[in-house]
Scaffold this motif. Structure first.
Motif, PDB file in Angstrom:
ATOM      1  N   TRP A 186      -1.877  -3.411   4.258  1.00 36.86           N
ATOM      2  CA  TRP A 186      -3.157  -2.888   3.794  1.00 36.86           C
ATOM      3  C   TRP A 186      -4.192  -2.848   4.919  1.00 36.86           C
ATOM      4  CZ3 TRP A 186      -4.116  -0.726  -0.818  1.00 36.86           C
ATOM      5  CH2 TRP A 186      -3.250  -1.006  -1.878  1.00 36.86           C
ATOM      6  N   ASP A 187      -5.028  -1.831   4.890  1.00 33.70           N
ATOM      7  CA  ASP A 187      -6.274  -1.845   5.641  1.00 33.70           C
ATOM      8  C   ASP A 187      -7.268  -2.566   4.739  1.00 33.70           C
ATOM      9  OD1 ASP A 187      -8.807  -1.383   6.663  1.00 33.70           O
ATOM     10  OD2 ASP A 187      -8.391   0.686   7.260  1.00 33.70           O
ATOM     11  N   THR A 188      -7.419  -3.861   4.956  1.00 27.94           N
ATOM     12  CA  THR A 188      -8.237  -4.670   4.058  1.00 27.94           C
ATOM     13  C   THR A 188      -9.734  -4.468   4.280  1.00 27.94           C
ATOM     14  OG1 THR A 188      -8.064  -6.527   5.596  1.00 27.94           O
ATOM     15  CG2 THR A 188      -6.468  -6.440   3.785  1.00 27.94           C
ATOM     16  N   ILE A 189     -10.068  -3.697   5.291  1.00 30.85           N
ATOM     17  CA  ILE A 189     -11.476  -3.378   5.516  1.00 30.85           C
ATOM     18  C   ILE A 189     -11.897  -2.239   4.586  1.00 30.85           C
ATOM     19  CG2 ILE A 189     -13.188  -2.585   7.205  1.00 30.85           C
ATOM     20  CD1 ILE A 189     -11.315  -3.828   9.382  1.00 30.85           C
ATOM     21  N   SER A 190     -11.178  -1.120   4.652  1.00 28.65           N
ATOM     22  CA  SER A 190     -11.556   0.037   3.840  1.00 28.65           C
ATOM     23  C   SER A 190     -11.180  -0.128   2.370  1.00 28.65           C
ATOM     24  CB  SER A 190     -10.916   1.312   4.409  1.00 28.65           C
ATOM     25  OG  SER A 190      -9.506   1.214   4.381  1.00 28.65           O
ATOM     26  N   HIS A 191     -10.186  -0.987   2.072  1.00 29.32           N
ATOM     27  CA  HIS A 191      -9.748  -1.164   0.681  1.00 29.32           C
ATOM     28  C   HIS A 191     -10.211  -2.485   0.077  1.00 29.32           C
ATOM     29  CE1 HIS A 191      -6.708   1.834   2.113  1.00 29.32           C
ATOM     30  NE2 HIS A 191      -6.985   2.354   0.937  1.00 29.32           N
ATOM     31  N   THR A 195      -1.650 -15.177 -12.447  1.00 30.17           N
ATOM     32  CA  THR A 195      -0.657 -14.748 -11.464  1.00 30.17           C
ATOM     33  C   THR A 195      -1.198 -14.939 -10.056  1.00 30.17           C
ATOM     34  OG1 THR A 195       0.396 -13.142 -12.942  1.00 30.17           O
ATOM     35  CG2 THR A 195       0.600 -12.736 -10.588  1.00 30.17           C
ATOM     36  N   ARG A 196      -0.435 -15.623  -9.226  1.00 30.68           N
ATOM     37  CA  ARG A 196      -0.809 -15.777  -7.817  1.00 30.68           C
ATOM     38  C   ARG A 196      -0.705 -14.419  -7.128  1.00 30.68           C
ATOM     39  NH1 ARG A 196       3.013 -19.365  -6.182  1.00 30.68           N
ATOM     40  NH2 ARG A 196       4.325 -17.793  -5.216  1.00 30.68           N
ATOM     41  N   THR A 197      -1.625 -14.142  -6.231  1.00 31.94           N
ATOM     42  CA  THR A 197      -1.623 -12.843  -5.566  1.00 31.94           C
ATOM     43  C   THR A 197      -1.311 -12.983  -4.081  1.00 31.94           C
ATOM     44  OG1 THR A 197      -4.010 -12.964  -5.149  1.00 31.94           O
ATOM     45  CG2 THR A 197      -3.293 -11.879  -7.179  1.00 31.94           C
ATOM     46  N   SER A 198      -0.628 -11.970  -3.564  1.00 34.74           N
ATOM     47  CA  SER A 198      -0.341 -11.868  -2.140  1.00 34.74           C
ATOM     48  C   SER A 198      -0.491 -10.411  -1.748  1.00 34.74           C
ATOM     49  CB  SER A 198       1.081 -12.363  -1.841  1.00 34.74           C
ATOM     50  OG  SER A 198       1.379 -12.256  -0.459  1.00 34.74           O
ATOM     51  N   ILE A 199      -1.071 -10.155  -0.587  1.00 34.33           N
ATOM     52  CA  ILE A 199      -1.213  -8.774  -0.138  1.00 34.33           C
ATOM     53  C   ILE A 199      -0.475  -8.584   1.180  1.00 34.33           C
ATOM     54  CG2 ILE A 199      -3.354  -8.319  -1.379  1.00 34.33           C
ATOM     55  CD1 ILE A 199      -4.901  -8.752   1.134  1.00 34.33           C
ATOM     56  N   PHE A 200       0.264  -7.495   1.245  1.00 36.46           N
ATOM     57  CA  PHE A 200       1.054  -7.110   2.410  1.00 36.46           C
ATOM     58  C   PHE A 200       0.104  -6.757   3.541  1.00 36.46           C
ATOM     59  CE2 PHE A 200       4.890  -4.442   3.817  1.00 36.46           C
ATOM     60  CZ  PHE A 200       5.727  -5.541   3.882  1.00 36.46           C
ATOM     61  N   ILE A 201       0.315  -7.317   4.739  1.00 39.51           N
ATOM     62  CA  ILE A 201      -0.672  -7.163   5.802  1.00 39.51           C
ATOM     63  C   ILE A 201       0.007  -7.084   7.168  1.00 39.51           C
ATOM     64  CG2 ILE A 201      -1.024  -9.655   6.115  1.00 39.51           C
ATOM     65  CD1 ILE A 201      -4.073  -9.031   6.264  1.00 39.51           C
ATOM     66  N   ASN A 202      -0.519  -6.240   8.032  1.00 41.64           N
ATOM     67  CA  ASN A 202      -0.022  -6.131   9.402  1.00 41.64           C
ATOM     68  C   ASN A 202      -0.532  -7.303  10.241  1.00 41.64           C
ATOM     69  OD1 ASN A 202       1.281  -3.647   8.936  1.00 41.64           O
ATOM     70  ND2 ASN A 202      -0.611  -2.509   9.307  1.00 41.64           N
ATOM     71  N   TYR A 249      -7.879  -7.761  10.071  1.00 42.41           N
ATOM     72  CA  TYR A 249      -7.649  -7.570   8.642  1.00 42.41           C
ATOM     73  C   TYR A 249      -7.664  -8.877   7.844  1.00 42.41           C
ATOM     74  CZ  TYR A 249      -6.165  -2.829   9.861  1.00 42.41           C
ATOM     75  OH  TYR A 249      -6.118  -1.542  10.315  1.00 42.41           O
ATOM     76  N   PHE A 250      -7.717 -10.023   8.514  1.00 42.13           N
ATOM     77  CA  PHE A 250      -7.511 -11.281   7.810  1.00 42.13           C
ATOM     78  C   PHE A 250      -8.757 -11.827   7.126  1.00 42.13           C
ATOM     79  CE2 PHE A 250      -3.552 -10.734   9.759  1.00 42.13           C
ATOM     80  CZ  PHE A 250      -2.655 -11.565   9.105  1.00 42.13           C
ATOM     81  N   GLU A 251      -9.890 -11.783   7.783  1.00 38.91           N
ATOM     82  CA  GLU A 251     -11.105 -12.237   7.104  1.00 38.91           C
ATOM     83  C   GLU A 251     -11.452 -11.329   5.931  1.00 38.91           C
ATOM     84  OE1 GLU A 251     -15.601 -13.854   8.089  1.00 38.91           O
ATOM     85  OE2 GLU A 251     -14.160 -13.505   9.688  1.00 38.91           O
ATOM     86  N   PRO A 252     -11.346  -9.996   6.071  1.00 33.44           N
ATOM     87  CA  PRO A 252     -11.539  -9.143   4.897  1.00 33.44           C
ATOM     88  C   PRO A 252     -10.526  -9.432   3.786  1.00 33.44           C
ATOM     89  CG  PRO A 252     -11.741  -7.851   6.884  1.00 33.44           C
ATOM     90  CD  PRO A 252     -11.247  -9.194   7.309  1.00 33.44           C
ATOM     91  N   ALA A 253      -9.300  -9.806   4.176  1.00 38.34           N
ATOM     92  CA  ALA A 253      -8.298 -10.180   3.164  1.00 38.34           C
ATOM     93  C   ALA A 253      -8.766 -11.394   2.388  1.00 38.34           C
ATOM     94  CB  ALA A 253      -6.958 -10.457   3.830  1.00 38.34           C
ATOM     95  N   PRO A 275       0.784  -1.233   0.000  1.00 37.64           N
ATOM     96  CA  PRO A 275       0.000   0.000   0.000  1.00 37.64           C
ATOM     97  C   PRO A 275       0.817   1.284   0.000  1.00 37.64           C
ATOM     98  CG  PRO A 275       0.117  -0.868   2.217  1.00 37.64           C
ATOM     99  CD  PRO A 275       0.873  -1.835   1.339  1.00 37.64           C
ATOM    100  N   ASP A 276       2.102   1.211  -0.350  1.00 37.17           N
ATOM    101  CA  ASP A 276       2.941   2.401  -0.239  1.00 37.17           C
ATOM    102  C   ASP A 276       2.911   3.240  -1.506  1.00 37.17           C
ATOM    103  OD1 ASP A 276       4.212   0.382  -1.583  1.00 37.17           O
ATOM    104  OD2 ASP A 276       6.190   0.796  -0.777  1.00 37.17           O
ATOM    105  N   PRO A 277       2.754   4.568  -1.359  1.00 35.30           N
ATOM    106  CA  PRO A 277       2.801   5.475  -2.503  1.00 35.30           C
ATOM    107  C   PRO A 277       4.230   5.636  -3.006  1.00 35.30           C
ATOM    108  CG  PRO A 277       2.555   6.715  -0.468  1.00 35.30           C
ATOM    109  CD  PRO A 277       2.458   5.271  -0.100  1.00 35.30           C
ATOM    110  N   PRO A 278       4.422   6.234  -4.178  1.00 37.97           N
ATOM    111  CA  PRO A 278       5.741   6.304  -4.807  1.00 37.97           C
ATOM    112  C   PRO A 278       6.828   6.976  -3.982  1.00 37.97           C
ATOM    113  CG  PRO A 278       4.030   6.883  -6.384  1.00 37.97           C
ATOM    114  CD  PRO A 278       3.363   6.775  -5.048  1.00 37.97           C
ATOM    115  N   GLU A 279       6.478   7.966  -3.150  1.00 35.62           N
ATOM    116  CA  GLU A 279       7.506   8.730  -2.446  1.00 35.62           C
ATOM    117  C   GLU A 279       8.051   8.023  -1.207  1.00 35.62           C
ATOM    118  OE1 GLU A 279       3.498  10.067  -0.808  1.00 35.62           O
ATOM    119  OE2 GLU A 279       4.356   9.624  -2.780  1.00 35.62           O
ATOM    120  N   VAL A 280       7.441   6.932  -0.788  1.00 37.12           N
ATOM    121  CA  VAL A 280       7.890   6.220   0.403  1.00 37.12           C
ATOM    122  C   VAL A 280       9.209   5.493   0.120  1.00 37.12           C
ATOM    123  CG1 VAL A 280       7.327   4.334   1.981  1.00 37.12           C
ATOM    124  CG2 VAL A 280       5.576   5.973   1.344  1.00 37.12           C
TER     125      VAL A 280
END
Length: 239
Positions: free
Chosen positions: A105-110, A126-133, A138-142, A93-98
């Motif tokens: 990810w906030d998998t609830i709001s996104h 393509t297999r997908t993976s999402i970066f998560i805290n 956040y896991f069930e929404p993921a 979820p990081d923007p270009p300047e980071v």
């Protein structure tokens, strides 16, 4: 066994600091595979401060293990995935300047946005993976996004490991169990190194993959790339 994917961004950073093609990013990727790496990871940012678009296109035809492309899923990133069709796309979820990925990810709001993106990525096989805290909510929404895997953001683990390793790993064990119950594959990455990797593996033995770049390349300055990759692989051996 947990696979080791070597992130070669820092190799590209070194090359770009001087210009030219030394070190050769493509050759390093090939050598890393030869030395035992089971995947190659890149994170091509819009400013091309390390991995460049041309690198990704060359790696597309060179990588023979699993090619993992990380990035923020903007139009440019999605076009790269469409052209390359890597084994795995890891959404961060990081923007270009980071400077570097620094949260999950906030998998609830996104959730709806991620669901649409992941559906498109699956069209490219393509297999997908999402970066998560490591936060349970956040896991069930993921899972509902349709992602195949989640990647645990391990910087907090690495930071707290120095003072209390049991406290550091506890939330990761808890969310790893949730991910497993939900049928999500499990990756991990960020600030993992030769000091803390084995402890994480011992407590989450069913990790599918770890992606390691900065620490591994730093260690390679002392130990050499081949020896370093073997050292990391030994940390990941099944208990």
């Amino acid at each position: 066994m947990t696979k080791l994917s070597v992130n070669i961004n820092k190799v590209a950073t070194l090359r770009n600091a001087r210009g030219g093609n030394n070190p050769d990013v493509i050759q390093v990727a090939l050598d890393a595979e030869k030395f035992g790496a089971e995947g190659i990871t890149v994170h091509p940012r819009p400013d091309e401060r390390h991995i460049r678009y041309d690198d990704v296109m060359q790696l597309k035809d060179a990588v023979t293990t699993e090619f993992n492309i990380e990035g923020y899923p903007d139009k440019r990133y999605m076009e790269i995935i469409r052209l390359v069709k890597p084994a795995q796309a890891t959404l961060v979820p990081d923007p270009p300047e980071v400077l570097t990925s620094n949260t999950g990810w906030d998998t609830i709001s996104h959730q709806e946005m991620l669901k649409d993106i992941i559906a498109e990525l699956h069209e490219y096989d393509t297999r997908t993976s999402i970066f998560i805290n490591p936060v349970a909510k956040y896991f069930e929404p993921a899972k509902l996004t349709g992602t195949d895997r989640v990647e645990l953001y391990t910087e907090p683990y690495a930071s707290n490991y120095r003072t209390n390793k049991q406290t550091a790993v506890k939330p990761y064990v808890e969310v790893a169990e949730i991910a497993r119950e939900l049928g999500l594959g499990l990756n991990a990455g960020h600030d993992l190194d030769l000091n803390n990797l084995r402890f994480l593996k011992e407590h989450i033995p069913y990790l599918d993959e770890v992606s390691i770049g900065h620490a591994l390349i730093c260690d390679a300055l002392y130990f050499g790339l081949e020896n370093t990759i073997q050292m990391y692989l030994r940390q990941l051996e099944d208990i």
